[in-house]
Write an enzyme that holds these catalytic residues in place. Structure first.
Site, PDB file in Angstrom:
ATOM      1  N   HIS A 279       0.842  -1.201   0.000  1.00 12.52           N
ATOM      2  CA  HIS A 279       0.000   0.000   0.000  1.00 12.52           C
ATOM      3  C   HIS A 279       0.884   1.260   0.000  1.00 12.52           C
ATOM      4  O   HIS A 279       0.680   2.172  -0.810  1.00 12.52           O
ATOM      5  CB  HIS A 279      -0.932  -0.035   1.220  1.00 12.52           C
ATOM      6  CG  HIS A 279      -1.653   1.250   1.477  1.00 12.52           C
ATOM      7  ND1 HIS A 279      -2.966   1.452   1.110  1.00 12.52           N
ATOM      8  CD2 HIS A 279      -1.243   2.408   2.043  1.00 12.52           C
ATOM      9  CE1 HIS A 279      -3.322   2.682   1.446  1.00 12.52           C
ATOM     10  NE2 HIS A 279      -2.294   3.282   2.016  1.00 12.52           N
ATOM     11  N   GLU A 280       1.869   1.302   0.902  1.00 15.41           N
ATOM     12  CA  GLU A 280       2.763   2.468   0.976  1.00 15.41           C
ATOM     13  C   GLU A 280       3.540   2.638  -0.339  1.00 15.41           C
ATOM     14  O   GLU A 280       3.727   3.748  -0.825  1.00 15.41           O
ATOM     15  CB  GLU A 280       3.749   2.319   2.135  1.00 15.41           C
ATOM     16  CG  GLU A 280       3.105   2.265   3.520  1.00 15.41           C
ATOM     17  CD  GLU A 280       2.304   3.513   3.840  1.00 15.41           C
ATOM     18  OE1 GLU A 280       2.678   4.593   3.359  1.00 15.41           O
ATOM     19  OE2 GLU A 280       1.294   3.405   4.556  1.00 15.41           O
ATOM     20  N   HIS A 283       1.605   4.417  -2.958  1.00 14.77           N
ATOM     21  CA  HIS A 283       1.641   5.888  -2.894  1.00 14.77           C
ATOM     22  C   HIS A 283       2.814   6.437  -3.705  1.00 14.77           C
ATOM     23  O   HIS A 283       2.715   7.484  -4.330  1.00 14.77           O
ATOM     24  CB  HIS A 283       1.755   6.355  -1.448  1.00 14.77           C
ATOM     25  CG  HIS A 283       0.464   6.268  -0.676  1.00 14.77           C
ATOM     26  ND1 HIS A 283      -0.718   6.773  -1.149  1.00 14.77           N
ATOM     27  CD2 HIS A 283       0.183   5.736   0.548  1.00 14.77           C
ATOM     28  CE1 HIS A 283      -1.676   6.561  -0.255  1.00 14.77           C
ATOM     29  NE2 HIS A 283      -1.154   5.928   0.762  1.00 14.77           N
ATOM     30  N   GLU A 359      -5.829   7.016  -1.069  1.00 14.03           N
ATOM     31  CA  GLU A 359      -5.824   5.816  -0.214  1.00 14.03           C
ATOM     32  C   GLU A 359      -6.489   4.647  -0.929  1.00 14.03           C
ATOM     33  O   GLU A 359      -6.003   3.517  -0.883  1.00 14.03           O
ATOM     34  CB  GLU A 359      -6.526   6.090   1.123  1.00 14.03           C
ATOM     35  CG  GLU A 359      -5.805   7.087   2.017  1.00 14.03           C
ATOM     36  CD  GLU A 359      -4.351   6.703   2.274  1.00 14.03           C
ATOM     37  OE1 GLU A 359      -4.038   5.499   2.378  1.00 14.03           O
ATOM     38  OE2 GLU A 359      -3.510   7.629   2.340  1.00 14.03           O
ATOM     39  N   ASP A 363      -4.701   1.170  -1.937  1.00 17.59           N
ATOM     40  CA  ASP A 363      -5.272  -0.125  -1.536  1.00 17.59           C
ATOM     41  C   ASP A 363      -5.388  -1.039  -2.752  1.00 17.59           C
ATOM     42  O   ASP A 363      -5.075  -2.235  -2.677  1.00 17.59           O
ATOM     43  CB  ASP A 363      -6.663   0.068  -0.908  1.00 17.59           C
ATOM     44  CG  ASP A 363      -6.583   0.438   0.574  1.00 17.59           C
ATOM     45  OD1 ASP A 363      -5.470   0.339   1.153  1.00 17.59           O
ATOM     46  OD2 ASP A 363      -7.624   0.807   1.149  1.00 17.59           O
TER      47      ASP A 363
HETATM   48 ZN   LIG Z   1      -2.047   5.264   2.579  1.00 13.26          ZN
END
Ligand SMILES: [Zn+2]
Length: 429
Positions: A279-280, A283, A359, A363
């Site tokens: 997930h990170e 980004h 976000e 995901d």
């Molecule tokens: Zn996040």
């Protein structure tokens, strides 16, 4: 515009912002309480009713503190403007020596100190009353005070040169000083990206390279799969201060690093940790960080242009109860950054919406490159461990939450579990 018109607009904005904040907080508390005794259907069987009640009580306690803090902040703002606090401090620092630059710096320091003194009791109460009551706090008063001292030192070492540079540019760079100030500000942001992981963060925590083992192997495979070059995987002793877990990416270009809190690694399975990191990583890979930097650069250019215009307007000073001080740029700087939040509060839902969109995208990235199922179970565990409410008030959430509400976020991920995204799902979610 006349000074009294500006005073009226300013005080109306102060009142409106406070009323809106209090109303949203009251709604949030009422909503969380109403749902205190029933775990939402989507989480039934995954989060127990006791954990759900604890999250509700913790949320209510924190929201009440936020209410008190908003009220104190508003009183301080009104005292500094309508109560002539800035005027008083301007006069006081004007007595010091003969260098106007030094006088301005002293004014910035004085206002920052007053603001810090007002916010300090709230920070202490959050740590030693609320976090302690719910079993999260691991900070000792000694560590807390040491953090405070180190934080003040870092703020002084970085903030004072920046403030001095801004004031000097206003004085000597001519009509387009705000363009130069903007360039300096961008440079400062980039500098922070380099200094934070290498010099600042190690003042507060110990970083150790992630030990060899199944977790490290798994994460390295994830990074290789996503084509991500990094200067290392680090474990941080987050458990020194709090039991809340987290993970983040930091640094710029090839110097970027991945930092995982020991508390996160201790609580999640390797598969769940991999999903959180994916997930990170999302980004980064989806350019969220770069987009955010671009927006913030554009916004700060507008902010500096606005400041330059206000600085030339007498009504800006006198409307805030300070004698017009064109020879003291520090005065305009202090006033501007004090009153700006009152006029930007209505933009908060826009920023939150933008962040929540990212976000969801991160995901989906995690679902594609790791496992949607592991991401869901990691989130459920993190919500439970952090006592994050599953039932926020929707309007409060729209204003304040950078992350989507738990229910919506997990529903989207579960849709991805049911329809696995092609062959890119390596673990067979
Ligand atoms: Zn996040």
């Amino acid at each position: 515009m006349t000074a009294s018109t500006f005073t009226t607009i300013f005080l109306a904005a102060v009142a409106l912002t406070l009323a809106l904040e209090l109303w949203l907080a009251a709604r949030h508390i009422a909503h969380v309480r109403r749902h205190r005794d029933a775990v939402p259907a989507a989480f039934a069987g995954r989060i127990g009713v006791d954990a759900h009640r604890k999250a509700a009580d913790y949320t209510v306690a924190r929201t009440r503190l936020a209410i008190a803090s908003s009220i104190a902040g508003t009183i301080l703002l009104v005292a500094l403007t309508r109560g002539r606090g800035v005027a008083f401090l301007t006069g006081l620092t004007g007595l010091a020596g003969t260098s106007p630059l030094l006088q301005d710096l002293l004014l910035v320091v004085a206002v920052a100190l007053v603001a810090a003194l007002v916010s300090l009791p709230f920070s202490a109460y959050a740590t030693f009353a609320i976090e302690a009551r719910y079993g999260f706090n691991r900070t000792t008063p000694r560590t807390w005070l040491a953090d405070l001292a180190k934080g003040a030192l870092v703020a002084a070492l970085l903030g004072l040169p920046l403030a001095a540079l801004l004031i000097a540019l206003v004085r000597w760079a001519g009509d387009l000083w705000w363009l130069w100030a903007w360039v300096a500000w961008i440079g400062f942001q980039l500098l922070l990206f380099v200094l934070y992981p290498t010099l600042i963060a190690p003042l507060f925590n110990t970083f150790t390279p992630m030990p060899e083992g199944p977790l490290r192997t798994r994460i390295e495979a994830l990074l290789a799969r996503c084509g991500f070059a990094s200067r290392g995987l680090w474990l941080m002793d987050g458990s020194r201060r709090s039991s809340h877990g987290n993970a983040y990416f930091t640094g710029l270009g090839r110097a970027k690093r991945i930092v995982m809190f020991d508390t996160l690694v201790a609580r999640l399975s390797p598969e769940e940790t991999e999903a959180v990191l994916a997930h990170e990583l999302g980004h980064y890979k989806l350019a969220h960080i770069a987009k955010r930097l671009a927006w913030s650069a554009a916004a700060s250019l507008a902010v500096f242009a606005l400041l330059a215009w206000l600085m030339r307007s007498d009504w800006f000073y006198t409307g805030l109860y300070v004698p017009a001080s064109p020879d003291r740029p520090g005065v305009a700087l202090v006033l501007f950054f004090l009153v700006l939040p009152v006029f930007t509060f209505l933009l908060a839902p826009l920023a939150s919406w933008y962040s929540r969109r990212h976000e969801y995208e991160a995901d989906a990235f995690a679902a594609k490159h790791a496992s949607a199922g592991a991401m869901v179970s990691a989130l459920v565990r993190l919500y439970e461990d952090n006592a994050a409410t599953l039932t926020p008030d929707p309007l409060h959430s729209a204003f304040h939450d950078s992350h989507p509400p738990a229910g919506l976020r997990i529903a989207r991920l579960e849709a991805l579990v049911r329809v696995p995204a092609s062959s890119a799902v390596p673990e067979g979610a």
